[in-house]
Design a protein around this motif. Structure first.
Motif, short mmCIF file in Angstrom:
data_model
loop_
_atom_site.label_atom_id
_atom_site.label_comp_id
_atom_site.label_asym_id
_atom_site.label_seq_id
_atom_site.Cartn_x
_atom_site.Cartn_y
_atom_site.Cartn_z
N ALA A 12 -26.05 -38.66 -0.95
CA ALA A 12 -25.14 -38.66 0.50
C ALA A 12 -24.61 -39.79 0.52
CB ALA A 12 -25.77 -38.01 1.26
N GLY A 13 -23.35 -40.14 0.90
CA GLY A 13 -22.65 -41.42 1.29
C GLY A 13 -22.62 -42.33 0.37
N ARG A 14 -22.61 -42.01 -0.78
CA ARG A 14 -22.44 -43.07 -1.93
C ARG A 14 -21.14 -42.91 -2.76
NH1 ARG A 14 -27.58 -42.10 -5.22
NH2 ARG A 14 -26.51 -43.49 -6.80
N GLY A 15 -20.43 -42.09 -2.21
CA GLY A 15 -19.05 -41.70 -3.02
C GLY A 15 -19.30 -40.80 -4.40
N SER A 40 -33.05 -31.62 1.22
CA SER A 40 -31.90 -31.84 1.66
C SER A 40 -31.53 -31.05 2.97
CB SER A 40 -30.45 -31.86 0.75
OG SER A 40 -30.70 -32.65 -0.43
N ASN A 91 -18.13 -30.09 10.63
CA ASN A 91 -18.64 -30.74 9.26
C ASN A 91 -17.69 -32.14 8.76
OD1 ASN A 91 -19.69 -31.39 6.92
ND2 ASN A 91 -19.97 -29.34 6.36
N ARG A 130 -17.19 -37.54 -3.99
CA ARG A 130 -15.57 -37.74 -4.28
C ARG A 130 -15.35 -37.87 -5.80
NH1 ARG A 130 -11.32 -41.38 -1.12
NH2 ARG A 130 -9.68 -40.90 -2.65
N LEU A 179 -29.95 -32.31 5.80
CA LEU A 179 -28.39 -32.66 5.78
C LEU A 179 -27.64 -31.39 5.72
CD1 LEU A 179 -26.31 -35.02 4.69
CD2 LEU A 179 -27.03 -34.31 2.52
N ALA A 219 -13.98 -35.08 5.53
CA ALA A 219 -13.54 -36.29 4.86
C ALA A 219 -13.56 -36.30 3.36
CB ALA A 219 -14.62 -37.37 5.36
N LEU A 220 -14.28 -35.32 2.82
CA LEU A 220 -14.27 -35.41 1.56
C LEU A 220 -12.99 -34.61 1.03
CD1 LEU A 220 -15.50 -35.74 -1.39
CD2 LEU A 220 -16.72 -33.60 -1.11
N ALA A 249 -18.31 -34.71 7.30
CA ALA A 249 -18.28 -35.19 5.84
C ALA A 249 -17.66 -34.55 4.84
CB ALA A 249 -19.87 -35.23 5.47
N SER A 250 -17.56 -32.96 5.13
CA SER A 250 -16.90 -32.02 4.28
C SER A 250 -15.43 -32.24 4.52
CB SER A 250 -17.28 -31.02 4.35
OG SER A 250 -18.49 -30.38 3.76
#
Length: 192
Positions: free
Chosen positions: A112-115, A35, A145, A118, A38, A150-151, A147-148
């Motif tokens: 990553a990106g699979r929920g 990773s 960042n 969350r 990523l 958004a989380l 993705a972070s």
């Protein structure tokens, strides 16, 4: 472990959370190496056995920290059941009148990106406000960042401010947004 007893501290439909163990080193470091693209330039989880032992030791032994592994339940393939999808750490835990901690987290590339993060973050928040009896959790994230950010937003954290040059990351002092959630935001009337 008694029959039917869960290996997880808490569970959601697709993930369970559990504490780090020293025995997780081989899988954790392999996932961290896979990773690297990523995570860079925001996060640098341990990639060697020695680094993992030191990292996990702090999370296991230091009462001001708590580390949680996000593990897949019933993956597509049977061998995926229990696979480490990511991690969430509560650092700088302060008790007394503050009852708070600062979160750090990362997904591994295969998850990553699979929920899954969350679901995992929701579980950690509820665990922190339940058995750990904390009142407030904070996430400090670099604004770029996405993705972070958004989380944090997706899990109900509110943006509380901006801190220039807050943390030393990847060789420089970096700006961070401060996101936070309190127990009332999760457990109050009409809340999730």
């Amino acid at each position: 472990m008694p029959h039917n007893a869960s290996r997880y501290l808490a569970e959601a439909p697709r993930v369970g959370i559990r504490h780090f163990t020293y025995g997780d080193g081989a899988e954790f470091t392999a996932r961290a190496r896979e990773s690297k693209d990523l995570h860079h330039p925001w996060l640098f989880p341990p990639e060697s056995a020695q680094a993992y032992t030191a990292y996990a030791g702090r999370l296991i032994e230091d009462p001001t920290k708590a580390g949680f592994l996000i593990c897949e339940k019933g993956g597509v393939r049977e061998k995926d059941d229990g696979a480490i999808a990511g991690f969430i750490n509560i650092n700088n835990i302060v008790e007394g009148g503050f009852q708070s901690g600062a979160l750090g987290y990362g997904a591994f590339a295969h998850a990553a990106g699979r929920g899954l993060m969350r679901e995992g973050l929701d579980l950690v928040v509820r665990y922190a406000f339940g058995p750990m009896r904390l009142h407030r959790l904070e996430i400090n994230v670099q604004p770029t960042n996405a993705a972070s950010v958004a989380l944090a937003r997706g899990c109900g954290f509110r943006l509380e401010g901006f801190s220039p040059k807050m943390l030393f990351v990847d060789g420089a002092w970096r700006d961070h947004e401060r996101w936070a959630i309190t127990a009332e935001m999760v457990t109050g009337p009409g809340r999730r």
